[in-house]
Motif scaffolding. Structure first.
Motif, mmCIF file in Angstrom:
data_model
loop_
_atom_site.group_PDB
_atom_site.id
_atom_site.type_symbol
_atom_site.label_atom_id
_atom_site.label_comp_id
_atom_site.label_asym_id
_atom_site.label_seq_id
_atom_site.Cartn_x
_atom_site.Cartn_y
_atom_site.Cartn_z
ATOM 1 N N THR A 147 0.836 -1.195 0.000
ATOM 2 C CA THR A 147 0.000 0.000 0.000
ATOM 3 C C THR A 147 0.872 1.246 0.000
ATOM 4 N N ALA A 148 0.302 2.348 -0.465
ATOM 5 C CA ALA A 148 1.059 3.599 -0.544
ATOM 6 C C ALA A 148 0.141 4.790 -0.366
ATOM 7 N N LEU A 149 0.667 5.797 0.314
ATOM 8 C CA LEU A 149 0.056 7.121 0.415
ATOM 9 C C LEU A 149 1.071 8.104 -0.137
ATOM 10 N N ILE A 150 0.698 8.823 -1.175
ATOM 11 C CA ILE A 150 1.633 9.714 -1.869
ATOM 12 C C ILE A 150 1.008 11.098 -1.972
ATOM 13 N N ALA A 151 1.772 12.111 -1.589
ATOM 14 C CA ALA A 151 1.263 13.485 -1.640
ATOM 15 C C ALA A 151 2.348 14.427 -2.141
ATOM 16 N N GLU A 152 1.953 15.369 -2.956
ATOM 17 C CA GLU A 152 2.837 16.450 -3.393
ATOM 18 C C GLU A 152 2.032 17.742 -3.420
ATOM 19 N N ALA A 208 -3.283 29.856 -5.905
ATOM 20 C CA ALA A 208 -1.849 29.848 -6.159
ATOM 21 C C ALA A 208 -1.172 28.644 -5.517
ATOM 22 N N ALA A 209 -1.954 27.736 -4.950
ATOM 23 C CA ALA A 209 -1.397 26.561 -4.288
ATOM 24 C C ALA A 209 -2.250 25.348 -4.627
ATOM 25 N N MET A 210 -1.600 24.216 -4.822
ATOM 26 C CA MET A 210 -2.333 23.007 -5.182
ATOM 27 C C MET A 210 -1.650 21.786 -4.588
ATOM 28 N N ALA A 211 -2.409 20.703 -4.448
ATOM 29 C CA ALA A 211 -1.860 19.458 -3.930
ATOM 30 C C ALA A 211 -2.569 18.285 -4.584
ATOM 31 N N THR A 212 -1.810 17.214 -4.781
ATOM 32 C CA THR A 212 -2.347 15.950 -5.265
ATOM 33 C C THR A 212 -2.036 14.878 -4.237
ATOM 34 N N VAL A 213 -3.046 14.082 -3.898
ATOM 35 C CA VAL A 213 -2.891 13.014 -2.916
ATOM 36 C C VAL A 213 -3.407 11.726 -3.537
ATOM 37 N N LEU A 214 -2.594 10.679 -3.479
ATOM 38 C CA LEU A 214 -2.958 9.389 -4.051
ATOM 39 C C LEU A 214 -2.832 8.309 -2.983
ATOM 40 N N VAL A 215 -3.868 7.483 -2.869
ATOM 41 C CA VAL A 215 -3.842 6.320 -1.977
ATOM 42 C C VAL A 215 -4.018 5.070 -2.829
ATOM 43 N N VAL A 216 -3.124 4.105 -2.652
ATOM 44 C CA VAL A 216 -3.215 2.828 -3.349
ATOM 45 C C VAL A 216 -3.275 1.731 -2.297
ATOM 46 N N GLY A 217 -4.337 0.932 -2.329
ATOM 47 C CA GLY A 217 -4.501 -0.143 -1.360
ATOM 48 C C GLY A 217 -5.893 -0.722 -1.427
ATOM 49 N N VAL A 218 -6.092 -1.855 -0.811
ATOM 50 C CA VAL A 218 -7.376 -2.547 -0.926
ATOM 51 C C VAL A 218 -8.529 -1.741 -0.334
ATOM 52 N N ASP A 219 -8.264 -0.908 0.684
ATOM 53 C CA ASP A 219 -9.333 -0.159 1.339
ATOM 54 C C ASP A 219 -9.358 1.309 0.936
ATOM 55 N N ALA A 220 -8.704 1.657 -0.174
ATOM 56 C CA ALA A 220 -8.593 3.059 -0.578
ATOM 57 C C ALA A 220 -9.958 3.717 -0.737
ATOM 58 N N GLU A 221 -10.909 3.003 -1.321
ATOM 59 C CA GLU A 221 -12.224 3.588 -1.593
ATOM 60 C C GLU A 221 -13.015 3.897 -0.320
ATOM 61 N N SER A 222 -12.676 3.253 0.785
ATOM 62 C CA SER A 222 -13.426 3.459 2.025
ATOM 63 C C SER A 222 -13.227 4.861 2.600
ATOM 64 N N TRP A 223 -12.197 5.574 2.167
ATOM 65 C CA TRP A 223 -11.903 6.905 2.694
ATOM 66 C C TRP A 223 -12.640 8.010 1.944
ATOM 67 N N LEU A 224 -13.293 7.708 0.855
ATOM 68 C CA LEU A 224 -13.756 8.736 -0.076
ATOM 69 C C LEU A 224 -14.650 9.786 0.566
ATOM 70 N N ASP A 225 -15.678 9.388 1.292
ATOM 71 C CA ASP A 225 -16.606 10.363 1.871
ATOM 72 C C ASP A 225 -15.905 11.304 2.852
ATOM 73 N N ARG A 226 -15.048 10.777 3.699
ATOM 74 C CA ARG A 226 -14.354 11.620 4.679
ATOM 75 C C ARG A 226 -13.353 12.541 3.995
ATOM 76 N N VAL A 227 -12.710 12.054 2.943
ATOM 77 C CA VAL A 227 -11.782 12.899 2.188
ATOM 78 C C VAL A 227 -12.515 14.068 1.548
ATOM 79 N N ARG A 228 -13.671 13.828 0.971
ATOM 80 C CA ARG A 228 -14.431 14.905 0.339
ATOM 81 C C ARG A 228 -14.895 15.937 1.355
ATOM 82 N N GLU A 229 -15.218 15.507 2.556
ATOM 83 C CA GLU A 229 -15.611 16.453 3.605
ATOM 84 C C GLU A 229 -14.474 17.402 3.951
ATOM 85 N N ILE A 230 -13.257 16.883 4.035
ATOM 86 C CA ILE A 230 -12.105 17.722 4.374
ATOM 87 C C ILE A 230 -11.761 18.670 3.236
ATOM 88 N N ILE A 231 -11.800 18.192 2.006
ATOM 89 C CA ILE A 231 -11.408 19.012 0.858
ATOM 90 C C ILE A 231 -12.397 20.154 0.629
#
Length: 283
Positions: A147-152, A208-231
């Motif tokens: 699994t991986a969590l990648i952010a830039e 003037a600022a941006m970020a990309t965050v990628l999650v790869v793993g079997v449970d990646a989709e389970s985070w979607l609703d909470r991620v959208r709330e934060i963004i």
């Protein structure tokens, strides 16, 4: 575990131009019930420190002692987490890319994770200055079950300092593979008229600022609703499966780096699970 660097820049050319040519590499393996350091290599301005070598996941802090990058500088990082090992990699501070008189600065990152291993690539923001030229390359190789969590995150000028980026060049290339199969690829390029290109409605608009965050793993989709709330409204997130691999991709933007960080910090803290956010990150 063997760590290989790319060919060395000719010494005479390096001294003549007084440019940075630096590389650092770290690998970890799982032994006796926890992740442990396996190998460490550092050269030039690239330094790696571990605040707690007995922590699990193992946390590595990358440091560029040159204090920033400009045209002609080259910086390379390699991080390897072996089977069942867990590693968090971050940076001591934001990387600053200054005005280039010639050439471009380049950062190349290679990450690899063994079976059932995990890596979190969480560098602090890259700050682009006016007329900077910068190319960033990220290559990730994941084994089955890894699994991986990648952010830039990238900031085009520090608004609090009255800075804007009118012209310059920025290139960002990501390639992520699992078991030799490409599962994520993206290329972003802007320049030479940076401000005009980014101000379009299809780009950052007034941001003037941006970020990309990628999650790869079997449970990646389970985070979607909470991620959208934060963004919130300034960005978005999607999740899907690629060849049986779960993947979540989030993008967010803001008018300045501080506003971006206020949402990025809780987002990465959530996605990094029990490891949380590295202590060198702060608001």
């Amino acid at each position: 575990m063997t760590i290989a660097f790319s060919p060395r820049i000719d010494e005479a050319d390096r001294l003549k131009s007084q440019r940075v040519s630096a590389r650092g590499a770290i690998s970890a393996h799982f032994r006796d019930g926890r992740t442990r350091l396996a190998n460490l290599a550092q050269e030039g301005a690239a330094k790696i420190r571990m605040p707690r070598a007995d922590a699990d996941p193992l946390e590595a802090i990358l440091i560029n002692t040159a204090g920033g990058l400009t045209g002609g500088d080259r910086l390379g990082w390699t991080a390897e987490a072996g089977t069942d090992a867990s590693m968090v990699v971050t940076t001591q501070a934001s990387e600053k890319v200054y005005r280039a008189s010639s050439g471009h600065a380049e950062v190349a990152v290679r990450l690899s994770v063994g079976e059932s291993g995990r890596i979190a690539w969480l560098p602090q923001e890259t700050i682009m200055f006016d007329r900077a030229a910068f190319s960033r390359r990220l290559d990730v190789d994941l084994a089955d079950g890894a699994t991986a969590l990648i952010a830039e995150a990238t900031v085009f000028g520090r608004s609090a300092m009255g800075e804007t980026v009118e012209r310059g060049m920025f290139r960002d290339r990501w390639r992520v593979s699992r078991a030799g199969r490409l599962i994520h690829a993206e290329d972003f390029a802007v320049g030479p008229d940076v401000r005009s290109a980014l101000s379009g409605r299809a780009a950052l608009g007034e941001s003037a600022a941006m970020a990309t965050v990628l999650v790869v793993g079997v449970d990646a989709e389970s985070w979607l609703d909470r991620v959208r709330e934060i963004i919130g409204d300034d960005g978005g997130a999607s999740a899907w499966s690629v060849g049986g691999t779960g993947k979540l991709l989030a993008r967010l933007h803001d008018g300045n780096g501080y506003g971006l960080r206020k949402r990025l910090v809780p987002l990465l803290g959530l996605l990094n699970g029990r490891a949380g956010l590295p202590k060198c990150w702060s608001l």
